[in-house]
Structure formats: C-alpha cells, structure tokens
Motif scaffolding. Structure first.
Motif, PDB file in Angstrom:
ATOM      1  N   LEU A 243       0.824  -1.210   0.000  1.00 32.32           N
ATOM      2  CA  LEU A 243       0.000   0.000   0.000  1.00 32.32           C
ATOM      3  C   LEU A 243       0.861   1.264   0.000  1.00 32.32           C
ATOM      4  O   LEU A 243       0.576   2.225  -0.715  1.00 32.32           O
ATOM      5  N   ALA A 244       1.918   1.270   0.806  1.00 28.81           N
ATOM      6  CA  ALA A 244       2.803   2.441   0.854  1.00 28.81           C
ATOM      7  C   ALA A 244       3.465   2.665  -0.503  1.00 28.81           C
ATOM      8  O   ALA A 244       3.506   3.792  -1.012  1.00 28.81           O
ATOM      9  N   ASN A 245       3.952   1.592  -1.125  1.00 26.39           N
ATOM     10  CA  ASN A 245       4.603   1.723  -2.427  1.00 26.39           C
ATOM     11  C   ASN A 245       3.620   2.106  -3.521  1.00 26.39           C
ATOM     12  O   ASN A 245       3.978   2.812  -4.463  1.00 26.39           O
ATOM     13  N   LEU A 246       2.381   1.669  -3.394  1.00 23.05           N
ATOM     14  CA  LEU A 246       1.344   2.091  -4.342  1.00 23.05           C
ATOM     15  C   LEU A 246       1.157   3.600  -4.269  1.00 23.05           C
ATOM     16  O   LEU A 246       1.102   4.282  -5.299  1.00 23.05           O
ATOM     17  N   LEU A 247       1.127   4.132  -3.074  1.00 18.64           N
ATOM     18  CA  LEU A 247       0.997   5.584  -2.907  1.00 18.64           C
ATOM     19  C   LEU A 247       2.225   6.302  -3.460  1.00 18.64           C
ATOM     20  O   LEU A 247       2.096   7.293  -4.183  1.00 18.64           O
ATOM     21  N   TYR A 248       3.412   5.804  -3.154  1.00 17.01           N
ATOM     22  CA  TYR A 248       4.638   6.430  -3.666  1.00 17.01           C
ATOM     23  C   TYR A 248       4.621   6.481  -5.194  1.00 17.01           C
ATOM     24  O   TYR A 248       4.973   7.493  -5.795  1.00 17.01           O
ATOM     25  N   ALA A 249       4.233   5.374  -5.827  1.00 15.22           N
ATOM     26  CA  ALA A 249       4.213   5.319  -7.296  1.00 15.22           C
ATOM     27  C   ALA A 249       3.231   6.335  -7.862  1.00 15.22           C
ATOM     28  O   ALA A 249       3.508   6.968  -8.878  1.00 15.22           O
TER      29      ALA A 249
END
Length: 187
Positions: free
Chosen positions: A99-105
């Motif tokens: 979820l965190a990496n989805l937001l970063y992307a």
C-alpha cells in the motif's frame, strides 16, 4: 556554472536543508531548481520542481532521509484484503509495504521496484558494463597501435544494437512497473 548566494536566518536554512535532505538532493540543487521554476513561472511556463529527475515529491523521499513516518489504518472488505495479500505476495512484500509503495508510485510517478525487478535491472547493468569493458579494451588497443588495429572484424552496428536492446529492456521494465501501479498512461 554561475553561483547565486542568499542570506537567510538560521531557522530558514535549517528548514531548507531538511527539505533538501528529504528530497535526496543538495541544498544547492534544490535552490537551483526553485530558481529555474521561478524564471519559468515569470515567463508563463510550467513549474516542474517536484517532477524533475532527482527531485521527487517529499512523501517518498522523507522515509529515506531519516524522517519519522506516520501510520495509516485502512479498513478493507475481506475480498479486497485477500486481493491486497495476493498482490503483495507477488512482490514478496507485506500488505502495508504494498500500500505504501502504491501511494509512492502514484504521488511521485516514479517506479517502485520489487526484489525481482531490482535483480532484472542489475542484470542489465552488468551486461551494459560488460559491453563497455569490451569497447574500452578495443579502444585501448587502437590507441596503443593505430597502424596495426584491424577494426574490420569489429561490428559497430552489433554493439549499437545490443545497447539499444538493453536500453529498451530497462525502459520496458520501468513502463511496465508504472503500469502495474496504474501510475501512468504509458501505452
């Protein structure tokens, strides 16, 4: 390269230094980007500071600069919780990391690579380094004795093709990564 200096109070300097660190750039580079954006804005152009290479939006880089991260709680229906687990498992991550990496992307519009993707990039980098070493060895021999250098056996077009293939592989990986996150309109 020309230099511009500015006198500010110590608190402003500390805040600016912290912002630059959170973006993983030097204060000079950040100041240069801001000045460039100011000039573009004055001329009616588009401001691009948070989209410029090496100047990611603050959210992603803050975690890498030693800043304290915040925690978010999200409630999901069982189906979506299971899907989140499946998607995270494909990248060998925890649900929260996915979820965190989805937001970063989505925020930074930059690729977020999993372990397998990082290994693919490393493999391409090794192959490019091998090609570079071979070209350097050939250039060294040509420079040592140019009269005896026979470049007829050397296929420059093949080297160019190999470099194009490797470059395309990296571009495809980055575009595919961003597409999987739904963070780009790349076709």
């Amino acid at each position: 390269m020309a230099v511009i200096g500015a006198a500010v109070d110590s608190e402003t300097k500390q805040v600016f230094d912290a912002i630059a660190r959170s973006r993983s750039v030097t204060t000079s580079r950040l100041a240069g980007a801001l000045i460039t954006d100011f000039i573009r804005a004055e001329k009616g152009g588009q401001v691009v500071t948070t989209k410029a290479p090496g100047l990611p939006a603050m959210g992603h880089a803050a975690a890498h600069a030693g800043a304290k991260t915040e925690q978010v709680y999200v409630r999901l229906e069982p189906y979506y919780y299971d899907e989140l687990g499946r998607l995270a498992a494909q990248r060998r991550w925890y649900r929260s990391a996915y979820l965190a990496n989805l937001l970063y992307a989505h925020v930074d519009r930059l690729p977020v690579l999993c372990h397998d993707e990082v290994n693919a990039v490393r493999q391409v980098a090794r192959q490019l380094a091998d090609i570079g070493r071979n070209v350097n060895q050939i250039a060294r021999k040509v420079n040592i004795d140019p009269d005896r250098a026979d470049l007829s056996a050397f296929d420059f077009e093949l080297v160019r093709m190999l470099l194009d293939v490797e470059t395309a592989a990296v571009k495809d990986l980055v575009h595919a990564n961003l597409r999987t996150w739904g963070a780009t309109d790349v076709q």
